[in-house]
Design an enzyme around this catalytic site. Structure first.
Site, PDB file in Angstrom:
ATOM      1  N   LEU A   1       0.819  -1.203   0.000  1.00  0.00           N
ATOM      2  CA  LEU A   1       0.000   0.000   0.000  1.00  0.00           C
ATOM      3  C   LEU A   1       0.859   1.261   0.000  1.00  0.00           C
ATOM      4  CD1 LEU A   1      -2.900   0.978  -0.007  1.00  0.00           C
ATOM      5  CD2 LEU A   1      -2.870   0.960   2.486  1.00  0.00           C
ATOM      6  N   CYS A   2       1.998   1.236   0.718  1.00  0.00           N
ATOM      7  CA  CYS A   2       2.856   2.428   0.772  1.00  0.00           C
ATOM      8  C   CYS A   2       3.385   2.777  -0.610  1.00  0.00           C
ATOM      9  CB  CYS A   2       4.005   2.213   1.752  1.00  0.00           C
ATOM     10  SG  CYS A   2       5.057   0.793   1.360  1.00  0.00           S
ATOM     11  N   THR A   3       3.655   1.754  -1.440  1.00  0.00           N
ATOM     12  CA  THR A   3       4.179   1.996  -2.782  1.00  0.00           C
ATOM     13  C   THR A   3       3.122   2.625  -3.676  1.00  0.00           C
ATOM     14  OG1 THR A   3       5.749   0.174  -2.625  1.00  0.00           O
ATOM     15  CG2 THR A   3       5.170   0.917  -4.831  1.00  0.00           C
TER      16      THR A   3
ATOM     17  N   GLU B   1       2.252   6.329  -2.340  1.00  0.00           N
ATOM     18  CA  GLU B   1       3.253   7.394  -2.286  1.00  0.00           C
ATOM     19  C   GLU B   1       4.142   7.457  -3.519  1.00  0.00           C
ATOM     20  OE1 GLU B   1       5.420   6.835   1.302  1.00  0.00           O
ATOM     21  OE2 GLU B   1       3.648   6.823   2.579  1.00  0.00           O
TER      22      GLU B   1
END
Length: 434
Positions: free
Chosen positions: A218-220, A223
């Site tokens: 999810l962070c990839t 962001e």
């Protein structure tokens, strides 16, 4: 000029030539034939009229399978599929035409093949595989799978294994064995495998060989998206929930897919990424790996070849897993997979060891971890419910057992039966206390 089945005579296959090549295999001996093979015209008649084959799936692989099975002489074939034809299917599912869109795949495929081949009798079933009972599957001599999901393969494998019968010494009755031929493709790669339930490695035995599905961190995607798939996944996983809260994303609804596509395209533009389009969006949402028609043709041919060999004994059959890799060049390998002696589907009763202070709820957690059956119901050796999730009245009456110690409900070495909606087979377990 038109033939008896309403198609141009020039298009109708030369049936005599079809049988000419099959006769060469069935009417004479061969060093490649099985030890029980005896050349005889009766084999062709059995192949053409008596032997019943079930094809599961009428998509890209299923269309090829129907064509190939008829070409090698099978005349009595059933096909089951729950899907209807979509416009995007037409580039590789060659039994369908634009006028067939929204029609049941099984029915249109059967109609096409019946018209094309004089000896073919294809019976369609527009239904889910789970909607058919054991008696339906018991009637077939061979089952060929053209499925696109692991879950459906597991279900079919468990169903056919559940049809096995054993003698007093625990040996499988050969008359209850229905061979399964499983084909699968992913892009330029594919496999064909042969399963003799109760005798060879079943699908469940090798479940751990399948890689997990791709998941994006999810962070990839939130962001630092690096490709079009990340942009699509962000809209699917984050933006949809924010802007259309309470509404379920339906990958079969063109409006939903277009909504995701438009917003993913805008996000891609923001990060300087190219490649977002409708088909790519649909592929990410459905976790689709593009289907390649030539791969389907190769794998279907291998499956039909095995069906012909195991029914006629005209040649030794495959042992027992063939892989095809066509990404760069052509590479095929044959591997003999071994049975898992602890398989919950084709193996002996599962041995469960658990602490003497454990409760029935703890046992259900252990069963889920060992078998993947996360909605299991449990009965004792006499068939009495220890905990059943359905019907509601029995669930309510057995719910109190979940918090009881197992030592109150069972004795060491007790046999229990585990059922789950995801599998047609009852799993037998023996419980030992530590």
């Amino acid at each position: 000029q038109r033939s008896h089945c309403g198609i141009p005579a020039a298009m109708e296959p030369a049936t005599s030539n079809l049988w000419l090549h099959i006769d060469r295999l069935l009417h004479r001996s061969s060093p490649m034939a099985g030890s029980d093979f005896e050349p005889s015209p009766e084999i062709k008649e059995f192949l053409r009229s008596t032997c019943r084959v079930l094809v599961v799936g009428a998509g890209g692989l299923g269309c090829e399978l129907l064509k190939d099975l008829v070409h090698v002489g099978f005349g009595n074939i059933d096909v089951i599929d729950m899907d209807t034809i979509e416009l995007s299917n037409l580039n590789r599912q060659f039994l369908f035409r634009k006028a067939d869109v929204k029609q049941p795949k099984a029915e249109i495929a059967a109609k096409f093949v019946n018209q094309r081949f004089r000896h073919a009798h294809i019976t369609p079933h527009f239904a889910r595989i789970e909607d058919r009972d054991a008696e339906f599957y018991r009637r077939f001599n061979v089952i060929v799978l053209g499925l696109d999901s692991i879950g459906a393969r597991r279900w079919m494998n468990a169903m056919i294994c559940s049809l096995l019968e054993y003698d007093d010494e625990g040996n499988v009755d050969p008359s209850t064995i229905i061979p399964i031929i499983d084909g699968g493709t992913e892009g330029f790669r594919g496999h064909a495998r042969l399963i003799y339930p109760g005798m060879t490695c079943c699908f469940e035995c090798t479940l751990d060989l399948f890689p997990p599905q791709t998941r994006f961190p999810l962070c990839t995607i939130a962001e630092t998206p690096r490709n079009a798939a990340h942009c699509i996944a962000y809209v699917q996983m984050v933006q949809w929930e924010k802007e259309r809260q309470g509404e379920t994303l339906n990958a079969d609804d063109p409006e939903h897919v277009q909504w995701v596509c438009d917003r993913a395209r805008a996000r891609a533009l923001e990060f300087g990424i190219e490649g977002v389009n409708y088909s790519h969006t649909l592929g990410v949402i459905k976790n689709i790996i593009p289907a390649i028609a030539s791969t389907n043709a190769i794998i279907a041919a291998a499956c039909a070849n095995e069906a012909f060999k195991i029914v006629t004994l005209a040649s030794g059959y495959m042992k027992n897993y063939m892989t095809f890799i066509g990404d760069e060049g052509v590479n095929t390998q044959l591997v003999e997979l071994e049975r898992n002696p602890a398989c919950v589907v084709c193996g002996p009763p599962m041995q469960l060891r658990i602490g003497s202070s454990a409760t029935l709820a703890d046992l259900l957690q252990l069963i889920a971890a060992r078998t993947g059956l996360e909605s299991a119901s449990v009965s004792d050796g006499a068939g009495r419910p220890l905990y059943w999730r359905k019907p509601a009245a029995i669930e309510e009456s057995t719910r109190e057992n979940l918090t009881k110690p197992l030592t109150v409900l069972l004795t060491p070495g007790s046999r229990i039966a585990v059922t789950d909606p995801s599998s047609p087979k009852t799993v037998q377990c023996t419980v030992q206390f530590e």
